[in-house]
Enzyme design. Sequence first.
Site, PDB file in Angstrom:
ATOM      1  N   LEU A 190       0.860  -1.178   0.000  1.00 30.01           N
ATOM      2  CA  LEU A 190       0.000   0.000   0.000  1.00 30.01           C
ATOM      3  C   LEU A 190       0.894   1.225   0.000  1.00 30.01           C
ATOM      4  O   LEU A 190       1.944   1.241   0.655  1.00 30.01           O
ATOM      5  CB  LEU A 190      -0.904   0.022   1.237  1.00 30.01           C
ATOM      6  CG  LEU A 190      -1.929  -1.115   1.384  1.00 30.01           C
ATOM      7  CD1 LEU A 190      -2.685  -0.962   2.704  1.00 30.01           C
ATOM      8  CD2 LEU A 190      -2.902  -1.147   0.218  1.00 30.01           C
ATOM      9  N   ASP A 191       0.494   2.263  -0.737  1.00 32.45           N
ATOM     10  CA  ASP A 191       1.259   3.507  -0.745  1.00 32.45           C
ATOM     11  C   ASP A 191       1.369   4.073   0.664  1.00 32.45           C
ATOM     12  O   ASP A 191       0.548   3.782   1.536  1.00 32.45           O
ATOM     13  CB  ASP A 191       0.591   4.547  -1.649  1.00 32.45           C
ATOM     14  CG  ASP A 191       0.652   4.159  -3.125  1.00 32.45           C
ATOM     15  OD1 ASP A 191       1.513   3.342  -3.491  1.00 32.45           O
ATOM     16  OD2 ASP A 191      -0.172   4.681  -3.896  1.00 32.45           O
ATOM     17  N   ARG A 192       2.365   4.915   0.855  1.00 32.18           N
ATOM     18  CA  ARG A 192       2.593   5.514   2.174  1.00 32.18           C
ATOM     19  C   ARG A 192       1.302   6.119   2.763  1.00 32.18           C
ATOM     20  O   ARG A 192       0.929   5.862   3.902  1.00 32.18           O
ATOM     21  CB  ARG A 192       3.643   6.626   2.060  1.00 32.18           C
ATOM     22  CG  ARG A 192       3.857   7.387   3.369  1.00 32.18           C
ATOM     23  CD  ARG A 192       4.484   8.742   3.115  1.00 32.18           C
ATOM     24  NE  ARG A 192       5.882   8.636   2.773  1.00 32.18           N
ATOM     25  CZ  ARG A 192       6.875   8.686   3.675  1.00 32.18           C
ATOM     26  NH1 ARG A 192       6.594   8.821   4.955  1.00 32.18           N
ATOM     27  NH2 ARG A 192       8.124   8.598   3.274  1.00 32.18           N
ATOM     28  N   THR A 209      -1.811   5.595   2.009  1.00 30.39           N
ATOM     29  CA  THR A 209      -2.992   4.728   2.031  1.00 30.39           C
ATOM     30  C   THR A 209      -3.011   3.893   3.304  1.00 30.39           C
ATOM     31  O   THR A 209      -2.014   3.285   3.678  1.00 30.39           O
ATOM     32  CB  THR A 209      -3.000   3.799   0.804  1.00 30.39           C
ATOM     33  OG1 THR A 209      -2.957   4.593  -0.381  1.00 30.39           O
ATOM     34  CG2 THR A 209      -4.258   2.958   0.786  1.00 30.39           C
TER      35      THR A 209
END
Length: 328
Positions: free
Chosen positions: A134-136, A138
């Site tokens: 997951l992106d930072r 998110t």
Amino acid sequence: MHEFTSSSCGRLDQILSLELQISRNQISELIKSSNIFINDKVVSKPSFKLNLGDNIKVIFPEAKEDEVSKFDVDFDVKILYEDDDILVLDKPANLVTHPAPSLKEATLVEWLKSKNYTLSTINGEIRAGIVHRLDRGTSGALVVAKNNATHAALSAQLVDKSMGRVYLALCDLPLKENLIIDKPIGRNEQNRLKKAIIPNGRHAKSAFANIINYDGVNLIAAKLFTGRTHQIRVHLSSLNRHILGDNLYGFKSKDDKIKRVMLHAYMLNLIHPKTKQAMQFISPLPSDFYEILNKKIDKEILDEKINPKFVSSSFDDCDKWLCAKLSS
């Protein structure tokens, strides 16, 4: 170690991907680490041509003794589920999933190691246990593999789409209609930090549905069929819709009160690699979502709208559209 005899001819990475049920990127990492042997000779190219009857050995990296993190692991992560094979975490926003050379802070992987978890090594030590990231910014549900067999099985579910991922996002504008976007994604030539829809990009498909559209508050759901970097953000941007806080992809704000991209991995569906049981995990909406939603939406209505069954049913129109398209 995994050893077998080739029953067909073709590219090494393609045949190994089918045999091990992991991605070709993961095969490439094993090749780079000199962990694949053909007829007892190390192979250095994913494009190596296999012949019928070739002996193939794959040596999975052994877990190294945990090194002390260069950075303080001064945070905790909520566990949604754990057994001997999988760990499902509720990743908080603004936590990076795995280390990178330029990163100057502790990551989720370092938290896992600080807790002495045994993790899969298919993706190497840097991404130990990480099946999907997951992106930072998110938040939400993320599954971690504790061993290589589990990792391979979960990776195969990502490939064959049997692992389902549904996200919730707060947007600047509602969708005109529920829809599916099937547009390829690749590098943005003007900005190396961004991705873009480009003709020769990698296949990317997402479904989007309105959940709440009331008095300027727009909560949408996104269902992933593929898992490209920034996929939801890029596809929404192509509709001139932007997630609150997503300045990289065009969100405009008069102030800086929103401290992250308001995207949350809400629902994760998978088949347990060992028991073969269908499992669903829900990551409750974090407090920063509620701070925005509770200003305009009655709690009883909000609870009804974010009920997992309601969110899942919101994609019914998309699924009917997709079936009609496939049959036409």
